[in-house]
Design a protein around this motif. Structure first.
Motif, PDB file in Angstrom:
ATOM      1  N   THR A  59       0.828  -1.203   0.000  1.00  0.00           N
ATOM      2  CA  THR A  59       0.000   0.000   0.000  1.00  0.00           C
ATOM      3  C   THR A  59       0.860   1.249   0.000  1.00  0.00           C
ATOM      4  O   THR A  59       0.596   2.202  -0.748  1.00  0.00           O
ATOM      5  CB  THR A  59      -0.938   0.011   1.216  1.00  0.00           C
ATOM      6  OG1 THR A  59      -1.589  -1.247   1.339  1.00  0.00           O
ATOM      7  CG2 THR A  59      -1.992   1.095   1.069  1.00  0.00           C
ATOM      8  N   GLY A  70      -7.971   1.125  -0.047  1.00  0.00           N
ATOM      9  CA  GLY A  70      -6.649   0.538   0.093  1.00  0.00           C
ATOM     10  C   GLY A  70      -6.718  -0.849   0.699  1.00  0.00           C
ATOM     11  O   GLY A  70      -7.496  -1.691   0.263  1.00  0.00           O
ATOM     12  N   GLY A 125      -9.957  -0.116  -9.764  1.00  0.00           N
ATOM     13  CA  GLY A 125     -10.750   0.544  -8.737  1.00  0.00           C
ATOM     14  C   GLY A 125     -12.233   0.470  -9.041  1.00  0.00           C
ATOM     15  O   GLY A 125     -12.649   0.385 -10.190  1.00  0.00           O
ATOM     16  N   THR A 175     -11.279  -1.098  -3.410  1.00  0.00           N
ATOM     17  CA  THR A 175     -10.148  -1.853  -3.945  1.00  0.00           C
ATOM     18  C   THR A 175     -10.188  -3.268  -3.379  1.00  0.00           C
ATOM     19  O   THR A 175     -10.871  -3.541  -2.394  1.00  0.00           O
ATOM     20  CB  THR A 175      -8.814  -1.200  -3.534  1.00  0.00           C
ATOM     21  OG1 THR A 175      -8.821  -0.951  -2.117  1.00  0.00           O
ATOM     22  CG2 THR A 175      -8.590   0.109  -4.264  1.00  0.00           C
ATOM     23  N   TYR A 193      -2.603  -0.193  -5.839  1.00  0.00           N
ATOM     24  CA  TYR A 193      -3.616   0.826  -5.600  1.00  0.00           C
ATOM     25  C   TYR A 193      -3.383   2.123  -6.378  1.00  0.00           C
ATOM     26  O   TYR A 193      -4.161   3.060  -6.250  1.00  0.00           O
ATOM     27  CB  TYR A 193      -3.681   1.139  -4.101  1.00  0.00           C
ATOM     28  CG  TYR A 193      -3.867  -0.091  -3.249  1.00  0.00           C
ATOM     29  CD1 TYR A 193      -5.048  -0.811  -3.291  1.00  0.00           C
ATOM     30  CD2 TYR A 193      -2.837  -0.552  -2.428  1.00  0.00           C
ATOM     31  CE1 TYR A 193      -5.222  -1.957  -2.517  1.00  0.00           C
ATOM     32  CE2 TYR A 193      -2.993  -1.702  -1.660  1.00  0.00           C
ATOM     33  CZ  TYR A 193      -4.187  -2.395  -1.704  1.00  0.00           C
ATOM     34  OH  TYR A 193      -4.354  -3.530  -0.955  1.00  0.00           O
TER      35      TYR A 193
END
Length: 267
Positions: A29, A83, A233, A246, A253
């Motif tokens: 992330t 995320g 997304g 997500t 991401y």
């Protein structure tokens, strides 16, 4: 090209985007957020349960799912990306804090061959009725038109036309798909029953509707987590809120951050 349009919009806006970091996939992330920041997609704030090593701004909270939504509610950010936070907790707070009756999302996917298409439903609890699928069709069409794309919807069902009579469940899925396509057409949206032929639907249509939430989620996972495709997304639709969902198990991401920034209203 749809993705070029989204990237241009994100770089133009450079919106304030909060990105959630859960207890898993922390490094992934952070790396993705740093890449998105370096690409100029957005002004990024990480929302996390504990301070981490990064040059990006951080908002540390004992309840990062709630904090992520509160930042959006209080106008401290323009949009959020879930995320690697928990889906169930984040969506629960999204509904309660924002007073939403239900959650509906439309995902942008890419096949291994590089073809983009919009897809819904992606949540297991979405798209179970004719009314819900029509609503997803209409709201997804609105999303696409924001990017200058005229929707052409393929509505999937559980069989080919020649399979009628083999199973009452399959017959009903085809009846429902034909009704959804008819109702969308009446609303001025190009739509067609695409049968079970998803391999043709992604070539002939730019927006594909799955039969229900479980099969839709399985299609997403089969394409993006097994089959070498990619997810870009899944924005929340039916509201002005910019929330992009997500998959924690996805490849990254950056795309979702880019999507969120592009969807924010230009300052």
């Amino acid at each position: 090209m749809v993705w070029d349009t989204i990237v241009t919009g994100a770089k133009r806006n450079r919106a304030r985007i909060a990105v959630g970091i859960g207890s898993e996939y922390v490094d992934k992330t952070v790396t993705c957020a740093e890449h998105a920041d370096a690409a100029g997609f957005a002004q990024i704030t990480l929302v996390t349960g504990k301070r981490i090593e990064t040059g990006l701004p951080q908002y540390v909270s004992s309840d990062p799912e709630m904090a992520l939504i509160r930042l959006l509610k209080e106008g401290k950010v323009d949009g959020v990306v879930r995320g690697s936070l928990s889906a169930s907790s984040t969506l629960k707070y999204l509904k309660s804090e924002m007073g939403l009756r239900k959650i509906m999302r439309v995902s942008l996917l890419k096949t291994p061959g590089g073809r983009f298409f919009f897809f819904a439903p992606v949540g297991v609890d979405e798209g179970w009725t004719i009314e819900d699928k029509v609503e997803l069709g209409v709201l997804g069409a609105d999303l696409m038109r924001r990017f200058g794309i005229e929707p052409d919807i393929g509505v999937l069902s559980g069989g080919r036309l020649g399979d009628r009579g083999r199973s009452p469940r399959v017959d009903k899925s085809m009846d429902d798909a034909e009704e959804v396509a008819r109702l969308l057409t009446e609303k001025g949206i190009k739509a067609k029953h695409a049968q079970i032929l998803i391999e043709d639907a992604v070539k002939e249509h730019n927006y594909v509707l799955g039969p229900d939430g479980i099969s839709g989620n399985l299609i997403f996972r089969s394409l993006c987590l097994v089959g070498g495709g990619d997810g870009y997304g899944a924005p929340l639709v039916g509201t002005d809120l910019v929330y992009v969902d997500t998959s924690r198990a996805g490849s990254g991401y950056e795309h979702a951050i880019c999507m969120a920034s592009a969807l924010c209203k230009k300052k």
